[in-house]
Design a protein around this motif. Structure first.
Motif, PDB file in Angstrom:
ATOM      1  N   TYR A  42       1.760   1.630  46.156  1.00 47.26           N
ATOM      2  CA  TYR A  42       2.096   0.277  46.629  1.00 47.26           C
ATOM      3  C   TYR A  42       1.125  -0.761  46.093  1.00 47.26           C
ATOM      4  O   TYR A  42       1.083  -1.891  46.561  1.00 47.26           O
ATOM      5  N   ASP A  43       0.342  -0.378  45.097  1.00 49.50           N
ATOM      6  CA  ASP A  43      -0.673  -1.232  44.477  1.00 49.50           C
ATOM      7  C   ASP A  43      -1.779  -1.662  45.441  1.00 49.50           C
ATOM      8  O   ASP A  43      -2.392  -2.708  45.266  1.00 49.50           O
ATOM      9  N   ASN A  44      -2.045  -0.859  46.472  1.00 47.81           N
ATOM     10  CA  ASN A  44      -3.182  -1.094  47.352  1.00 47.81           C
ATOM     11  C   ASN A  44      -4.405  -0.409  46.753  1.00 47.81           C
ATOM     12  O   ASN A  44      -4.323   0.713  46.263  1.00 47.81           O
ATOM     13  N   LEU A  45      -5.538  -1.090  46.800  1.00 43.60           N
ATOM     14  CA  LEU A  45      -6.775  -0.529  46.286  1.00 43.60           C
ATOM     15  C   LEU A  45      -7.381   0.380  47.355  1.00 43.60           C
ATOM     16  O   LEU A  45      -7.704  -0.056  48.453  1.00 43.60           O
ATOM     17  N   ILE A  46      -7.528   1.654  47.033  1.00 47.19           N
ATOM     18  CA  ILE A  46      -7.984   2.672  47.990  1.00 47.19           C
ATOM     19  C   ILE A  46      -9.335   3.216  47.535  1.00 47.19           C
ATOM     20  O   ILE A  46      -9.450   3.770  46.433  1.00 47.19           O
ATOM     21  N   PRO A  47     -10.394   3.089  48.360  1.00 52.97           N
ATOM     22  CA  PRO A  47     -11.679   3.692  47.988  1.00 52.97           C
ATOM     23  C   PRO A  47     -11.626   5.208  48.122  1.00 52.97           C
ATOM     24  O   PRO A  47     -10.951   5.743  49.004  1.00 52.97           O
ATOM     25  N   ILE A  48     -12.333   5.896  47.249  1.00 56.21           N
ATOM     26  CA  ILE A  48     -12.391   7.352  47.287  1.00 56.21           C
ATOM     27  C   ILE A  48     -13.514   7.762  48.243  1.00 56.21           C
ATOM     28  O   ILE A  48     -14.650   7.299  48.107  1.00 56.21           O
ATOM     29  N   ASP A  49     -13.206   8.610  49.217  1.00 57.26           N
ATOM     30  CA  ASP A  49     -14.207   9.094  50.156  1.00 57.26           C
ATOM     31  C   ASP A  49     -15.274   9.889  49.418  1.00 57.26           C
ATOM     32  O   ASP A  49     -14.974  10.686  48.523  1.00 57.26           O
ATOM     33  N   LEU A  50     -16.529   9.686  49.818  1.00 55.87           N
ATOM     34  CA  LEU A  50     -17.639  10.354  49.148  1.00 55.87           C
ATOM     35  C   LEU A  50     -17.578  11.869  49.220  1.00 55.87           C
ATOM     36  O   LEU A  50     -18.026  12.559  48.313  1.00 55.87           O
ATOM     37  N   ASP A  51     -17.015  12.389  50.310  1.00 55.33           N
ATOM     38  CA  ASP A  51     -16.995  13.842  50.477  1.00 55.33           C
ATOM     39  C   ASP A  51     -15.656  14.475  50.104  1.00 55.33           C
ATOM     40  O   ASP A  51     -15.394  15.628  50.415  1.00 55.33           O
ATOM     41  N   SER A  52     -14.815  13.728  49.387  1.00 54.27           N
ATOM     42  CA  SER A  52     -13.503  14.261  49.015  1.00 54.27           C
ATOM     43  C   SER A  52     -13.560  15.078  47.730  1.00 54.27           C
ATOM     44  O   SER A  52     -14.480  14.945  46.919  1.00 54.27           O
ATOM     45  N   ASP A  53     -12.558  15.922  47.546  1.00 57.63           N
ATOM     46  CA  ASP A  53     -12.442  16.699  46.308  1.00 57.63           C
ATOM     47  C   ASP A  53     -12.250  15.782  45.109  1.00 57.63           C
ATOM     48  O   ASP A  53     -12.747  16.067  44.013  1.00 57.63           O
ATOM     49  N   LEU A  54     -11.530  14.675  45.318  1.00 57.45           N
ATOM     50  CA  LEU A  54     -11.315  13.718  44.229  1.00 57.45           C
ATOM     51  C   LEU A  54     -12.645  13.134  43.762  1.00 57.45           C
ATOM     52  O   LEU A  54     -12.877  12.988  42.562  1.00 57.45           O
ATOM     53  N   MET A  55     -13.550  12.818  44.702  1.00 60.97           N
ATOM     54  CA  MET A  55     -14.864  12.298  44.316  1.00 60.97           C
ATOM     55  C   MET A  55     -15.632  13.353  43.525  1.00 60.97           C
ATOM     56  O   MET A  55     -16.298  13.031  42.539  1.00 60.97           O
ATOM     57  N   ASP A  56     -15.531  14.615  43.938  1.00 64.18           N
ATOM     58  CA  ASP A  56     -16.191  15.696  43.200  1.00 64.18           C
ATOM     59  C   ASP A  56     -15.715  15.737  41.754  1.00 64.18           C
ATOM     60  O   ASP A  56     -16.488  16.023  40.838  1.00 64.18           O
TER      61      ASP A  56
END
Length: 86
Positions: free
Chosen positions: A21-35
């Protein structure tokens, strides 16, 4: 009682992405995506800025360690503030 005012010496940053939806979403520090993303982002900062800046994965936020250069707009804003108050 004595008081003091402090400024952080490093700059906090966030890695974000756009959802469907074109919303800017911060990546959580402890997420797999951040890893997955952090090593790439740290590498880009190192390639672009060398030893001037480093991206660190600190406990509460990502942090840019080093001296950020002020842009021309920042310098103009400071001059305007000096004229108003001085």
């Amino acid at each position: 009682v004595e008081y003091t005012i402090g400024n952080p010496c490093d700059t906090s940053v966030a890695l974000c992405y756009f959802d469907k939806y074109d919303n800017l979403i911060p990546i959580d520090l402890d997420s797999d995506l951040m890893d997955e993303i952090f090593p790439l982002a740290a590498s880009i900062v190192e390639d672009e800025f060398g030893e001037e800046l480093a991206l660190e994965r600190t406990p509460q936020t990502l942090t840019l360690v080093g001296e950020l250069e002020e842009g021309e707009d920042d310098e103009e804003d400071e001059e305007d503030e000096d004229e108003e108050y001085g």
